[in-house]
Motif scaffolding. Sequence first.
Motif, PDB file in Angstrom:
ATOM      1  N   GLN A  14       6.945  10.257   4.446  1.00 28.51           N
ATOM      2  CA  GLN A  14       5.797  11.164   4.093  1.00 28.51           C
ATOM      3  C   GLN A  14       4.897  11.175   5.039  1.00 28.51           C
ATOM      4  O   GLN A  14       4.112  12.258   5.261  1.00 28.51           O
ATOM      5  N   VAL A  15       4.569  10.331   5.995  1.00 32.74           N
ATOM      6  CA  VAL A  15       3.721  10.452   6.920  1.00 32.74           C
ATOM      7  C   VAL A  15       4.378  11.517   8.112  1.00 32.74           C
ATOM      8  O   VAL A  15       3.446  12.427   8.298  1.00 32.74           O
ATOM      9  N   ASP A  16       5.661  11.453   8.400  1.00 37.89           N
ATOM     10  CA  ASP A  16       6.307  12.407   9.179  1.00 37.89           C
ATOM     11  C   ASP A  16       6.282  13.834   8.649  1.00 37.89           C
ATOM     12  O   ASP A  16       6.190  14.689   9.418  1.00 37.89           O
ATOM     13  N   ALA A  17       6.234  13.728   7.364  1.00 38.84           N
ATOM     14  CA  ALA A  17       6.340  15.212   6.597  1.00 38.84           C
ATOM     15  C   ALA A  17       4.730  15.689   6.680  1.00 38.84           C
ATOM     16  O   ALA A  17       4.704  16.882   6.113  1.00 38.84           O
ATOM     17  N   GLY A  18       3.833  15.104   7.115  1.00 39.61           N
ATOM     18  CA  GLY A  18       2.495  15.739   7.141  1.00 39.61           C
ATOM     19  C   GLY A  18       1.900  15.470   6.155  1.00 39.61           C
ATOM     20  O   GLY A  18       0.765  16.238   6.004  1.00 39.61           O
ATOM     21  N   VAL A  19       2.085  14.588   5.102  1.00 40.68           N
ATOM     22  CA  VAL A  19       1.451  14.734   3.805  1.00 40.68           C
ATOM     23  C   VAL A  19       0.052  14.165   3.806  1.00 40.68           C
ATOM     24  O   VAL A  19      -0.815  14.667   3.058  1.00 40.68           O
ATOM     25  N   PHE A  20      -0.198  13.379   4.783  1.00 39.33           N
ATOM     26  CA  PHE A  20      -1.675  12.585   4.958  1.00 39.33           C
ATOM     27  C   PHE A  20      -2.532  13.265   5.879  1.00 39.33           C
ATOM     28  O   PHE A  20      -3.655  12.884   5.966  1.00 39.33           O
ATOM     29  N   GLY A  21      -1.726  14.393   6.763  1.00 38.99           N
ATOM     30  CA  GLY A  21      -2.916  14.911   7.653  1.00 38.99           C
ATOM     31  C   GLY A  21      -3.128  13.920   8.809  1.00 38.99           C
ATOM     32  O   GLY A  21      -2.063  13.130   9.373  1.00 38.99           O
ATOM     33  N   GLU A  22      -4.155  13.609   9.130  1.00 39.41           N
ATOM     34  CA  GLU A  22      -4.735  12.952  10.386  1.00 39.41           C
ATOM     35  C   GLU A  22      -5.375  11.521   9.816  1.00 39.41           C
ATOM     36  O   GLU A  22      -6.426  11.585   9.048  1.00 39.41           O
ATOM     37  N   PHE A  23      -4.746  10.371  10.148  1.00 37.19           N
ATOM     38  CA  PHE A  23      -5.427   9.124   9.664  1.00 37.19           C
ATOM     39  C   PHE A  23      -6.689   8.956  10.612  1.00 37.19           C
ATOM     40  O   PHE A  23      -6.696   8.964  11.783  1.00 37.19           O
ATOM     41  N   THR A  40      -7.018  12.682   6.293  1.00 37.89           N
ATOM     42  CA  THR A  40      -7.604  13.933   6.040  1.00 37.89           C
ATOM     43  C   THR A  40      -7.014  14.596   4.800  1.00 37.89           C
ATOM     44  O   THR A  40      -7.766  15.438   4.168  1.00 37.89           O
ATOM     45  N   LYS A  41      -5.671  14.516   4.316  1.00 43.34           N
ATOM     46  CA  LYS A  41      -5.380  15.168   3.281  1.00 43.34           C
ATOM     47  C   LYS A  41      -4.806  14.128   1.995  1.00 43.34           C
ATOM     48  O   LYS A  41      -4.932  14.466   1.073  1.00 43.34           O
ATOM     49  N   ALA A  42      -4.695  12.779   2.544  1.00 44.56           N
ATOM     50  CA  ALA A  42      -4.563  11.885   1.673  1.00 44.56           C
ATOM     51  C   ALA A  42      -4.262  10.375   1.993  1.00 44.56           C
ATOM     52  O   ALA A  42      -4.666  10.214   3.268  1.00 44.56           O
ATOM     53  N   GLY A  43      -4.234   9.512   1.123  1.00 44.25           N
ATOM     54  CA  GLY A  43      -4.497   8.059   1.762  1.00 44.25           C
ATOM     55  C   GLY A  43      -3.333   7.315   1.205  1.00 44.25           C
ATOM     56  O   GLY A  43      -2.581   7.789   0.095  1.00 44.25           O
ATOM     57  N   LEU A  44      -3.120   6.183   1.623  1.00 40.49           N
ATOM     58  CA  LEU A  44      -1.827   5.333   1.229  1.00 40.49           C
ATOM     59  C   LEU A  44      -2.241   3.815   1.001  1.00 40.49           C
ATOM     60  O   LEU A  44      -3.449   3.370   1.687  1.00 40.49           O
ATOM     61  N   LEU A  45      -1.720   3.238   0.214  1.00 46.19           N
ATOM     62  CA  LEU A  45      -1.689   1.705  -0.011  1.00 46.19           C
ATOM     63  C   LEU A  45      -0.419   1.104  -0.186  1.00 46.19           C
ATOM     64  O   LEU A  45       0.544   1.645  -0.779  1.00 46.19           O
ATOM     65  N   PHE A  56      -2.563   8.462  -2.520  1.00 44.87           N
ATOM     66  CA  PHE A  56      -3.563   9.120  -3.300  1.00 44.87           C
ATOM     67  C   PHE A  56      -4.114  10.394  -2.824  1.00 44.87           C
ATOM     68  O   PHE A  56      -4.570  10.370  -1.543  1.00 44.87           O
ATOM     69  N   THR A  57      -3.974  11.521  -3.492  1.00 46.28           N
ATOM     70  CA  THR A  57      -4.422  12.901  -2.927  1.00 46.28           C
ATOM     71  C   THR A  57      -4.981  13.958  -3.920  1.00 46.28           C
ATOM     72  O   THR A  57      -5.489  13.229  -4.989  1.00 46.28           O
ATOM     73  N   GLU A  58      -5.277  14.927  -3.436  1.00 45.77           N
ATOM     74  CA  GLU A  58      -5.834  16.071  -4.722  1.00 45.77           C
ATOM     75  C   GLU A  58      -5.239  17.177  -4.453  1.00 45.77           C
ATOM     76  O   GLU A  58      -4.698  17.596  -3.411  1.00 45.77           O
ATOM     77  N   GLN A  59      -4.793  17.859  -5.482  1.00 43.72           N
ATOM     78  CA  GLN A  59      -4.316  19.182  -5.536  1.00 43.72           C
ATOM     79  C   GLN A  59      -4.686  19.661  -6.782  1.00 43.72           C
ATOM     80  O   GLN A  59      -4.967  19.276  -7.765  1.00 43.72           O
ATOM     81  N   HIS A  60      -5.077  21.148  -6.495  1.00 41.15           N
ATOM     82  CA  HIS A  60      -5.354  22.204  -7.513  1.00 41.15           C
ATOM     83  C   HIS A  60      -6.687  21.456  -8.368  1.00 41.15           C
ATOM     84  O   HIS A  60      -6.603  21.661  -9.720  1.00 41.15           O
ATOM     85  N   GLY A  61      -7.665  20.862  -7.705  1.00 37.63           N
ATOM     86  CA  GLY A  61      -8.878  20.404  -8.215  1.00 37.63           C
ATOM     87  C   GLY A  61      -8.583  19.243  -8.950  1.00 37.63           C
ATOM     88  O   GLY A  61      -9.366  18.697  -9.768  1.00 37.63           O
TER      89      GLY A  61
END
Length: 357
Positions: A147-156, A271-276, A291-296
């Motif tokens: 998921q990191v490599d796919a850009g899901v999280f943005g920049e940590f 910047t886009k999501a967090g992980l645990l 943990f992320t946010e989509q469409h409000g």
Amino acid sequence: MSMGNQIAAPTGQRLRVGIVGLGIGRKHIQGWREHPQVDVVAIADPDAARLAAVGDEFAIAGRFATAEEMFATGELDVVSICTPNKFHKALTLAALAAGCHVLCEKPMAMSAAEGREMLAAAERAGKRLMINFSYRFSAQSRALKAQVDAGVFGEFYFGRSVWHRRRGMPGFGGWFGTKALSGGGPLIDLGVHRLDLALWLMGYPKPVWVMGNTYNPIAGELARQSGKTFDVEDLATAFIRFDNGATLALEASWAANIKEADLMETRLLGTKAGLLQQNVNEGYTFDAHIFTEQHGAQLDIHVHPPVGEANSGMYEYAAAILANRPHPASGEEGLIVMELLDAIYASARSGEPVKIG
């Protein structure tokens, strides 16, 4: 004196592996045997009873009282170094000189200076050096990395990576608690895993300074009462800053007054999501969430890794060697970890931040 030291000749494209040290080395044998083109053909340990027991258990004919005798056969392709930390450098240098690739247990060495010697020797010999950062090879770790490599999280930009035990001094009174043999306590034993995992997920950013501290009020007192040798910390903490502005908090303990018997947790904020990633039921299986946010709406995503995706580091190393492609957990990454460990201990001694590089 060597015992049962006949090593079978290879057939086809296969790797012949030797193991030095049969404590954690037993797990290395199991890991190497996951790969169908690997044969564990030799083991070395000065404890004759353990050497015989492990040799019989895994039906390994090549049995040696010393690593040097095993290397001298000239019949190995890869060696696992699974000894107390004090011996990692010397045994790695000897294995490389004998023409073997090396998988060295973590930590890489007793210091970054030793790690640099190991890397230089591997380069001179034209051989590989991998460090057994085993926690990045779990199914959950792999799934998060994808998921990191796919850009899901943005920049940590911030993380916290932790391994605490309520009471869990390994071999209390043994080599783990003796600085001359181990180089340190839970920071170098447990923290090294959580540090590598966080750095790997973050893309191994370049560290620029560290602030750290160490403590030993619990294990130190237990050692005094029992007459055991214990001259390392029982808890270490650190705050690391990287050249991209990101920061990471690191904590590791063998003895801490906490609720859990064993707590492993890595959190990273992007910047886009967090992980645990955390251990389940205070054990050695893991769970992972995004943990992320989509469409409000705020979304919590439970990560279910693909079935059959949890090959060991030994398997991955063998596959890389046989395919002639880069291997994971490189010696270069191991050296970055050692530089950080050195800096944390130096900061703890001085009470000041320590610059790196």
